[in-house]
Design an enzyme around this catalytic site. Structure first.
Site, PDB file in Angstrom:
ATOM      1  N   TYR A  18      37.998  50.325  19.247  1.00  0.00           N
ATOM      2  CA  TYR A  18      37.033  49.401  18.637  1.00  0.00           C
ATOM      3  C   TYR A  18      36.592  50.097  17.355  1.00  0.00           C
ATOM      4  CZ  TYR A  18      37.430  47.457  23.220  1.00  0.00           C
ATOM      5  OH  TYR A  18      37.962  46.921  24.360  1.00  0.00           O
ATOM      6  N   ASP A  54      46.634  68.073  19.622  1.00  0.00           N
ATOM      7  CA  ASP A  54      45.617  68.623  18.703  1.00  0.00           C
ATOM      8  C   ASP A  54      45.271  70.054  19.110  1.00  0.00           C
ATOM      9  OD1 ASP A  54      45.545  66.009  17.740  1.00  0.00           O
ATOM     10  OD2 ASP A  54      43.902  65.473  19.067  1.00  0.00           O
ATOM     11  N   ASP A 100      39.050  65.304  25.249  1.00  0.00           N
ATOM     12  CA  ASP A 100      40.109  65.944  24.459  1.00  0.00           C
ATOM     13  C   ASP A 100      39.877  67.439  24.307  1.00  0.00           C
ATOM     14  OD1 ASP A 100      40.997  63.388  24.092  1.00  0.00           O
ATOM     15  OD2 ASP A 100      40.576  63.295  21.951  1.00  0.00           O
ATOM     16  N   LEU A 106      57.207  69.844  22.391  1.00  0.00           N
ATOM     17  CA  LEU A 106      58.151  69.246  23.332  1.00  0.00           C
ATOM     18  C   LEU A 106      57.497  68.874  24.659  1.00  0.00           C
ATOM     19  CD1 LEU A 106      61.021  71.831  22.610  1.00  0.00           C
ATOM     20  CD2 LEU A 106      60.853  69.492  21.726  1.00  0.00           C
ATOM     21  N   ASN A 113      39.253  67.244  16.793  1.00  0.00           N
ATOM     22  CA  ASN A 113      39.731  68.043  17.943  1.00  0.00           C
ATOM     23  C   ASN A 113      40.324  69.366  17.456  1.00  0.00           C
ATOM     24  OD1 ASN A 113      39.132  65.968  19.698  1.00  0.00           O
ATOM     25  ND2 ASN A 113      41.242  65.270  19.948  1.00  0.00           N
TER      26      ASN A 113
END
Ligand code: KDG
Length: 315
Positions: free
Chosen positions: A105, A257, A293, A226, A38
């Site tokens: 997984y 990320d 993401d 934060l 990412n």
């Protein structure tokens, strides 16, 4: 040539099309997830040369991960395809109130078998920054060794080591996480961490205290994330509170990320620490507006438009 090399596992993530328990979900979309890739995607979207070093299975999902990351501009030339182990998988779950959960997984995955003798040291030597998160050492004893050896290598070679503890409680016990992650601070030049992680690993989440403890450990640059309150950043010469950038939140996974990508882009561009913090805050905010993401991350022109229109970032 690459500016940042990241090392860690990428997974195929399945995203349900409805906000309910997984047992009632029938349709999923697939995307690529993984903290380190990412960061590489965020950097590549901002126009930087980012490489991702890892292993994937020599299976369809492994080909998919490599194909997607390449399409986003990430260099995957150092990725190893493993015929004996599969690509890892994770499934997200959203409650009606949009709370996200993740099911892994990934035990025995190709990436979890990465070992020190598989690292291409000449490849790493060309990096301006090496970035790793605390997820990688949680994957297996061999991955833990990789992180420790790479961090020491970076120190010896004078390559800034950027570290985000990224504690994942589903991957190991708190005791193991604390024991493994805390010593890595002393090998890092840049530490990018969340306030909850600071509380767990340093015993405080008060921004000034966190920054002071990390500088004492030899860390030159600190970004304390934060969440909706923004960030606190310091390079030892000056420290600044950075307000969060206002957005509609869809899925918070990946925000840290994205912050790292924006912040490291600022560092590579030689920007003042306060500007690096703002770059991180904007990237973090843009990541939470989409379910994957990295799908919400802007390319450079879109990023610059937000950055320059935003005189004062407010929430
Ligand atoms: O930071 C987001 C990551 O947590 C996600 O993409 C998956 O890397 C991942 C992990 O191991 O949790």
């Amino acid at each position: 040539m690459h500016e940042v090399v990241t090392i860690g596992e990428s997974l195929v993530a399945l995203i349900p099309d409805s906000h309910t328990k997984l047992r009632y979900v029938n349709t999923f979309s697939k995307v690529v997830a993984g903290a380190e890739s990412n960061v590489a995607v965020g950097l590549a979207k901002l126009g930087h040369k980012a490489s991702w070093l890892s292993k994937v299975g020599a299976d369809e999902l492994g080909h998919y991960v490599i194909r997607e990351l390449r399409a986003e501009g990430v260099d995957t030339s150092a990725v190893i395809m493993d015929s004996d182990h599969p690509t890892g998988l994770m499934i997200k779950e959203f409650t009606p109130s949009l709370q996200s959960s993740v099911y892994y997984y990934r035990k025995g995955s190709a990436a979890s078998t990465l070992s020190v003798d598989e690292i291409d040291w000449d490849f790493l030597r060309k990096a301006k920054i090496i970035h790793i998160s605390g997820i990688t050492p949680a994957l297996s004893p061999s991955c833990k060794e990789v992180v420790e050896v790479v961090a020491r290598f970076a120190k010896k070679e004078g390559i800034p080591f950027s570290f985000d503890p990224n504690i994942r409680k589903k991957l190991w016990s708190m005791e193991e996480a604390i024991e493994t992650l805390t010593p890595l601070f002393s090998l890092a030049d840049l530490v990018l961490l969340g306030d909850e992680e600071a509380q767990i690993l340093l015993g405080t989440d008060t921004p000034e205290e966190v920054v002071s403890i990390l500088h004492q450990k030899g860390v030159s640059t600190v970004a304390l994330k934060l969440g909706e309150k923004g960030a606190y950043v310091s390079d030892g010469k000056s420290a600044h509170y950075i307000a969060a950038h206002q957005v509609t939140v869809v899925d918070t996974i990946g925000a840290g990320d994205a912050f790292n990508a924006g912040f490291l882009a600022g560092i590579l561009e030689g920007k003042p620490i306060e500007v690096c913090g703002r770059m991180g805050a904007i990237m973090g905010a843009l990541a939470v507006g989409s379910y994957g993401d990295t799908e919400g991350l802007p390319d450079r022109s879109a990023f610059d438009a937000v950055m320059h229109n935003t005189q004062e970032v407010q929430r």
